[in-house]
Scaffold this active site. Structure first.
Site, PDB file in Angstrom:
ATOM      1  N   ASN A  38       0.980  -1.248  -0.033  1.00 32.01           N
ATOM      2  CA  ASN A  38      -0.064   0.112  -0.129  1.00 32.01           C
ATOM      3  C   ASN A  38       0.834   1.215   0.044  1.00 32.01           C
ATOM      4  OD1 ASN A  38      -0.604  -1.281   2.820  1.00 32.01           O
ATOM      5  ND2 ASN A  38      -0.937   0.405   3.261  1.00 32.01           N
ATOM      6  N   ASP A  39       1.085   2.104   1.032  1.00 33.59           N
ATOM      7  CA  ASP A  39       1.400   3.388   1.035  1.00 33.59           C
ATOM      8  C   ASP A  39       2.841   3.514   0.673  1.00 33.59           C
ATOM      9  OD1 ASP A  39      -0.837   3.619   2.185  1.00 33.59           O
ATOM     10  OD2 ASP A  39      -0.147   4.443   4.098  1.00 33.59           O
ATOM     11  N   GLN A  55       4.469   0.096   2.318  1.00 31.10           N
ATOM     12  CA  GLN A  55       3.816  -0.478   3.362  1.00 31.10           C
ATOM     13  C   GLN A  55       3.756  -2.157   2.698  1.00 31.10           C
ATOM     14  OE1 GLN A  55       2.035   0.631   6.619  1.00 31.10           O
ATOM     15  NE2 GLN A  55       4.051   0.877   6.187  1.00 31.10           N
ATOM     16  N   TRP A  63      -3.862  -6.879   2.603  1.00 33.38           N
ATOM     17  CA  TRP A  63      -3.289  -6.122   3.597  1.00 33.38           C
ATOM     18  C   TRP A  63      -3.088  -7.134   4.845  1.00 33.38           C
ATOM     19  CZ3 TRP A  63      -3.792  -4.544   8.600  1.00 33.38           C
ATOM     20  CH2 TRP A  63      -3.325  -3.469   9.072  1.00 33.38           C
TER      21      TRP A  63
END
Ligand code: FRU
Length: 499
Positions: A38-39, A55, A63
């Site tokens: 992710n980020d 991430q 996730w």
């Protein structure tokens, strides 16, 4: 380095990362070595290269317990993979090493500042958690977490600040004051977000300074991933609000990104807000972070995914999650301009140019096709009468297409991926109100196998979205209701073979 969790992640990357062939990935956009991304985190210039972390949950394409993945680049287009940098291996970050940032220290070490998430079970069985800010120091490959972690805890929060929502530090060095500053996101007493400013003489002892800006439940709820910098004479605060409600076409529901312009009185630490705008109008854009490049450019990279549709992915993928093309930022008339880094132009190949093409009904142009493409289309009315709609279809075959449609009468540009191969009922279209309303529009469309990034009128607005259409769908067509004239400049993006 004797973290078992990190060694396990690094081994896993070696075994499973190498099984993913280059063709299964985008050509020049960042993806995780294996598993979930992710980020973007820790975007920084260190010893002559740009480092970028993300991430990362290596073990699954969903996730999970957050690690930091790691890459480097010299030109923002060709990336080299490094072994995972951090794992959730301490008590204070046992539930994840969350987002953060990085810097080169004067003594040559690379500093990472991140959020540690700790979870524990109470006697009554309930799970409690807290978020704190932590440091790690390293040489660009291996990092040691600071023995004095965490360095900022809830003790320094203003009254009412949430211990569970206190994250995503973005650090910078202030050369004049010779101290570090960091902005950190927090959920405050009104249950919405605020961006807090902290200061440190040495990156280890931190003190709370002030609230830079707060949401007051006006722009979503919790604010995540702040970034704060000066650009062309303005102070700019970027943040990613959760639970946003739409206001006409300016924001859309759900997870969003806004940039807040203003002025900053550095002595008083006072940020005076002028305006709040959406940073991107596409379907997949969140949690961006910037770096100041060695030549002074401010470069932004974002997570190219909506957090809310991250579970809808093609079957059987071994990686999931992409980052945007890094973008050069500028301010013009108080508004943010974003364009792909100029380095991309070095990888343009097979130029195809058309001038003054008359378009009525549907038309394809010889050699204008592909899925790793940098194409600019300039559309204008033909003669005196205004066309009703102009549509570009990309990633197209007899079954699929992705449509970009401009309606000059109300100046709305629409992106639509309803026919881009998604099997789930997800949001598939977004609209943006384009600023100029004279029937002319310039669209730079960047495609890289699984994404379409649109830069409108030289970067005044952008729409960023993923598509998972089969790669064989690679035609492009142009179509006018009424008649229009277009110029097309199209390149394939080609990277030299590795090794
Ligand atoms: C934003 C975010 C951050 C957090 C990270 C966890 O997408 O929720 O606030 O640090 O992701 O992975």
């Amino acid at each position: 380095m004797n973290s078992k969790l990190l060694l396990r992640a690094r081994n896993y990357e070696k075994i499973y990362g190498e099984k993913i062939t280059p063709e299964e990935r985008p050509l020049f956009h960042v993806t995780p070595t294996v598993g979930w991304l992710n980020d973007p985190n820790g975007f920084s210039y260190y010893k002559g290269e740009y480092h970028l972390f993300y991430q990362y949950h290596p073990y699954k394409t969903v996730w999970g317990n957050m690690h930091w993945g790691h890459l480097t680049t010299r030109d923002f287009i060709r990336w080299e993979r490094l072994p995972a940098a951090m794992a959730p291996d301490e008590d204070y970050d046992n539930a994840g090493v969350f987002s953060g940032s990085a810097l080169e220290l004067p003594d040559g070490r690379h500093l990472l500042m991140y959020t540690g998430v700790e979870e524990w079970q109470r006697e009554d069985g309930l799970i409690e958690s807290r978020q704190t800010q932590c440091m790690a120091y390293g040489d660009g490959v291996d990092y040691e977490k600071y023995s004095g972690n965490p360095v900022i805890t809830a003790d320094s929060l203003p009254t009412g600040g949430s211990v569970q929502d206190f994250r995503d530090p973005k650090i910078w060095w202030d050369g004049e004051e010779r101290c570090f500053y960091a902005v950190v996101a927090n959920r405050v007493a009104d249950d919405s977000g605020a961006i807090l400013l902290f200061r440190s003489p040495d990156s280890m002892q931190w003190e709370y300074v002030t609230v830079l800006d707060r949401c007051r439940n006006q722009y979503g709820r919790m604010w995540e991933c702040p970034d704060f910098f000066h650009l062309d004479g303005m102070a700019v605060l970027i943040t990613s609000p959760m639970e946003m409600t739409a206001r006409g076409l300016e924001f859309h529901n759900g997870n969003n990104v806004v940039y807040i312009t203003g002025s900053y009185d550095k002595k008083a630490h006072h940020f005076d807000r002028t305006e709040v705008h959406a940073l991107d109008y596409g379907l997949d854009f969140y949690a961006p972070q910037t770096v100041e490049a060695a030549d002074g450019r401010r470069i932004l990279i974002g997570w190219m995914q909506s957090p809310e549709t991250g579970h809808n992915k093609p079957q059987g993928v071994k990686w999931f999650g992409q980052l945007t093309i890094p973008r050069e930022l500028r301010m013009k008339d108080g508004l943010m301009i974003q364009n792909p880094v100029r380095e991309l132009e070095q990888y343009r190949s097979e130029p195809v140019l058309y001038r003054d093409v008359y378009v009525r009904e549907r038309l394809c142009l010889p050699s204008v096709s592909g899925r790793t493409v940098d194409m600019t289309v300039f559309v204008r009315p033909a003669g005196g009468s205004l066309y009703q709609k102009f549509t570009i279809k990309v990633a197209k075959d007899t079954e699929f297409y992705t449509a970009i449609t401009y309606d000059p009468n109300n100046s709305v540009l629409r992106f639509d991926r309803s026919n881009s191969g998604f099997r789930h009922n997800i949001v598939s279209s977004r609209k943006v109100l384009v600023r100029y309303q004279n029937g002319e529009i310039k669209l730079r469309i960047l495609m890289d196998r699984f994404s379409v990034e649109i830069f409108v009128n030289d970067g005044e607005q952008t729409l960023t979205s993923t598509i998972y259409t089969p790669q064989e769908a690679d035609s492009i067509s142009f179509e006018a209701n009424g008649s229009a004239i277009i110029d097309v400049e199209k390149y394939d993006i080609v990277l030299p073979e590795e090794g």
